[in-house]
Write an enzyme that holds these catalytic residues in place. Structure first.
Site, PDB file in Angstrom:
ATOM      1  N   LYS A   1      -5.502  -9.925  -5.853  1.00  0.00           N
ATOM      2  CA  LYS A   1      -6.618 -10.154  -4.922  1.00  0.00           C
ATOM      3  C   LYS A   1      -7.769  -9.185  -5.206  1.00  0.00           C
ATOM      4  O   LYS A   1      -7.533  -8.007  -5.479  1.00  0.00           O
ATOM      5  CB  LYS A   1      -6.093  -9.925  -3.505  1.00  0.00           C
ATOM      6  CG  LYS A   1      -7.069 -10.192  -2.398  1.00  0.00           C
ATOM      7  CD  LYS A   1      -6.464  -9.807  -1.056  1.00  0.00           C
ATOM      8  CE  LYS A   1      -6.659  -8.346  -0.734  1.00  0.00           C
ATOM      9  NZ  LYS A   1      -7.864  -8.021   0.000  1.00  0.00           N
TER      10      LYS A   1
ATOM     11  N   LYS B   1     -11.763  -4.093  -2.049  1.00  0.00           N
ATOM     12  CA  LYS B   1     -12.778  -3.020  -2.081  1.00  0.00           C
ATOM     13  C   LYS B   1     -12.229  -1.782  -2.741  1.00  0.00           C
ATOM     14  O   LYS B   1     -12.873  -1.147  -3.554  1.00  0.00           O
ATOM     15  CB  LYS B   1     -13.149  -2.627  -0.644  1.00  0.00           C
ATOM     16  CG  LYS B   1     -13.985  -3.581   0.105  1.00  0.00           C
ATOM     17  CD  LYS B   1     -14.271  -2.983   1.482  1.00  0.00           C
ATOM     18  CE  LYS B   1     -13.794  -3.884   2.588  1.00  0.00           C
ATOM     19  NZ  LYS B   1     -12.520  -3.535   3.191  1.00  0.00           N
TER      20      LYS B   1
ATOM     21  N   LYS C   1       0.832  -1.211   0.000  1.00  0.00           N
ATOM     22  CA  LYS C   1       0.000   0.000   0.000  1.00  0.00           C
ATOM     23  C   LYS C   1       0.864   1.258   0.000  1.00  0.00           C
ATOM     24  O   LYS C   1       0.512   2.251  -0.635  1.00  0.00           O
ATOM     25  CB  LYS C   1      -0.982  -0.016   1.178  1.00  0.00           C
ATOM     26  CG  LYS C   1      -2.083  -1.073   0.990  1.00  0.00           C
ATOM     27  CD  LYS C   1      -3.299  -0.846   1.856  1.00  0.00           C
ATOM     28  CE  LYS C   1      -4.435  -1.793   1.447  1.00  0.00           C
ATOM     29  NZ  LYS C   1      -5.615  -1.725   2.258  1.00  0.00           N
TER      30      LYS C   1
HETATM   31  N1  AQP Z   1     -10.163 -11.240  -2.111  1.00  0.00           N
HETATM   32  C1  AQP Z   1     -10.440 -11.735  -0.909  1.00  0.00           C
HETATM   33  N2  AQP Z   1     -10.714 -13.043  -0.760  1.00  0.00           N
HETATM   34  C2  AQP Z   1     -11.015 -13.563   0.465  1.00  0.00           C
HETATM   35  N3  AQP Z   1     -11.062 -12.809   1.590  1.00  0.00           N
HETATM   36  C3  AQP Z   1     -10.817 -11.489   1.476  1.00  0.00           C
HETATM   37  N4  AQP Z   1     -10.788 -10.481   2.369  1.00  0.00           N
HETATM   38  C4  AQP Z   1     -10.486  -9.331   1.741  1.00  0.00           C
HETATM   39  N5  AQP Z   1     -10.299  -9.556   0.441  1.00  0.00           N
HETATM   40  C5  AQP Z   1     -10.499 -10.896   0.239  1.00  0.00           C
HETATM   41  C6  AQP Z   1     -11.097 -10.641   3.783  1.00  0.00           C
HETATM   42  O1  AQP Z   1     -12.187  -9.769   4.095  1.00  0.00           O
HETATM   43  C7  AQP Z   1     -11.947  -9.118   5.345  1.00  0.00           C
HETATM   44  C8  AQP Z   1     -11.880  -7.624   5.068  1.00  0.00           C
HETATM   45  O2  AQP Z   1     -10.915  -7.009   5.785  1.00  0.00           O
HETATM   46  P1  AQP Z   1     -10.551  -5.466   5.662  1.00  0.00           P
HETATM   47  O3  AQP Z   1     -11.733  -4.664   5.297  1.00  0.00           O
HETATM   48  O4  AQP Z   1      -9.913  -5.088   6.935  1.00  0.00           O
HETATM   49  O5  AQP Z   1      -9.467  -5.278   4.552  1.00  0.00           O
HETATM   50  P2  AQP Z   1      -8.763  -6.062   3.445  1.00  0.00           P
HETATM   51  O6  AQP Z   1      -8.323  -7.414   3.850  1.00  0.00           O
HETATM   52  O7  AQP Z   1      -7.643  -5.172   2.968  1.00  0.00           O
HETATM   53  O8  AQP Z   1      -9.925  -6.170   2.397  1.00  0.00           O
HETATM   54  P3  AQP Z   1     -10.111  -5.491   1.014  1.00  0.00           P
HETATM   55  O9  AQP Z   1     -11.393  -5.923   0.462  1.00  0.00           O
HETATM   56  O10 AQP Z   1      -8.893  -5.719   0.175  1.00  0.00           O
HETATM   57  O11 AQP Z   1     -10.219  -3.966   1.347  1.00  0.00           O
HETATM   58  P4  AQP Z   1      -9.310  -2.696   1.040  1.00  0.00           P
HETATM   59  O12 AQP Z   1      -9.296  -2.549  -0.424  1.00  0.00           O
HETATM   60  O13 AQP Z   1     -10.025  -1.600   1.725  1.00  0.00           O
HETATM   61  O14 AQP Z   1      -7.944  -2.943   1.608  1.00  0.00           O
HETATM   62  C9  AQP Z   1     -10.656  -9.730   5.894  1.00  0.00           C
HETATM   63  O15 AQP Z   1     -10.943 -10.843   6.695  1.00  0.00           O
HETATM   64  C10 AQP Z   1      -9.939 -10.148   4.643  1.00  0.00           C
HETATM   65  O16 AQP Z   1      -8.974 -11.160   4.849  1.00  0.00           O
END
Ligand code: AQP
Length: 334
Positions: free
Chosen positions: A198, A201, A117
């Site tokens: 991956k 969001k 990031k």
């Molecule tokens: N692609 C994925 N497949 C399976 N699990 C996923 N998680 C995220 N992406 C996937 C799981 O969802 C939860 C969200 O955690 P978070 O909101 O703290 O952030 P993250 O892991 O960084 O999720 P994102 O969707 O990628 O969000 P952004 O873009 O905001 O960083 C966690 O349990 C994560 O493992």
């Protein structure tokens, strides 16, 4: 004496539209185990302050309410679990500061998520580096034994465990050592427009074909799957699928519960178009009740507020006892 149930803690950031990876990696696990563990599920809105992307015209609090509504819509029972907003419980940033004074900087700068990031930004907020300490605080405040998350969060949970171990060996047995709990299927769903990355969001905000939202309408689901990147061939082979088809098959598996053998019988030798259309039908069917319940919970509103207020009180009660213990162990309580 009755044995204490395992305690689970997890959370999701309101940093964009929740996608099917958030469902299969996190939410689905929470719901499947909610009656066998003591579950504490938080909308981690303070974490979302580290995102740069302006997700919509909505305020962070509106987005946080939407995430909480989705927890309930996916089936989280607020009588069985605690559901709350992180920013409403002061103990989280409080313990995070205490951990900042105890954890070596090198433990944070080597985190993969920080490296990725921070490499994408011109100006790096300190919070991006210290993020895992707030996450460790979220978990350690509640003596969580397990943290059900997707595969991408494994390193952070292991760090929380190392932090707990370090603190305990310096000050006594204060924290429970948490374990990541990664599901069998759907723990890493890849982007539909770039199946070696991956699904996330924040990325979904930049590209429409990237992910499928949990509450996307059927047309949007169909459109995204139709455009999904496949492999260079034309027919499915479960055993030797490349990243694009492997990802579509993994999504099918996570939502249908079918085994690899069943997937082979269903899809081997069939065209990519069949896989895409069956996957569309499956997701439309599985997500429809969640979408309907989500809109109902949000429209009704007062129930959601009651759940969050009750959750806040219970979270405060549990976590302030832990903070008192920490302060005592550091000899700074009067
Ligand atoms: N692609 C994925 N497949 C399976 N699990 C996923 N998680 C995220 N992406 C996937 C799981 O969802 C939860 C969200 O955690 P978070 O909101 O703290 O952030 P993250 O892991 O960084 O999720 P994102 O969707 O990628 O969000 P952004 O873009 O905001 O960083 C966690 O349990 C994560 O493992």
């Amino acid at each position: 004496m009755a044995e204490r149930k395992q305690r689970a803690f997890s959370g999701i950031q309101p940093s964009g539209k929740l996608h099917i990876g958030n469902y299969t990696g996190a939410l689905k696990q929470w719901i499947e185990t909610q009656h066998s563990v003591d579950g504490i599920y938080c909308v981690v809105d303070l974490h979302a302050l580290t995102s740069t992307e302006k997700t919509s015209e909505k305020t962070v609090v509106d987005q946080s309410r939407e995430v909480a509504a989705l927890y309930l819509a996916c089936g989280l029972d607020s009588n069985a679990s605690i559901v709350f907003l992180q920013s409403e419980v002061w103990t989280h940033p409080y313990l995070s500061w205490v951990l900042e004074t105890q954890v070596p900087l090198g433990w944070l700068s080597r985190m993969t998520q920080f490296k990725t990031k921070s490499s994408e930004r011109d100006s790096i907020p300190t919070g991006l580096l210290t993020y895992p300490l707030l996450q460790a605080s979220d978990i350690l405040l509640y003596d969580a034994d397990i943290v059900p998350v997707g595969d991408d969060q494994k390193q952070h949970i292991e760090l929380a465990r190392d932090i707990a171990q370090r603190f305990n060996s310096a000050y006594g047995e204060i924290f429970t050592l948490p374990q990541p709990k990664i599901g069998m299927d759907g723990s890493r769903i890849m982007a539909l427009d770039a199946p070696t990355e991956k699904m996330s969001k924040s990325r979904a905000l930049l590209s429409h074909g990237h992910g499928i939202g949990i509450v996307d309408e059927p047309d949007a689901i169909a459109h995204t799957i139709r455009r999904a990147v496949t492999d260079s061939g034309s027919s499915v082979s479960v055993e030797s699928a490349g990243p694009g088809i492997r990802n579509l098959l993994n999504i099918y598996k996570a939502f249908s519960g079918e085994t690899d053998n069943e997937l082979t019988t269903r899809f081997d030798g069939k065209g990519y178009g069949t896989l895409k259309s069956d996957l569309t039908d499956l997701l439309v069917e599985k997500l429809a009740p969640i979408r309907e319940e989500y809109h109902r919970v949000l429209a009704e509103g007062s129930f959601l507020d009651e759940v969050l207020s009750k959750g806040k009180e219970r979270a405060l009660q549990i976590s302030s006892e832990k903070v008192a213990l920490v302060m005592e162990s550091l000899d700074i309580s009067r």
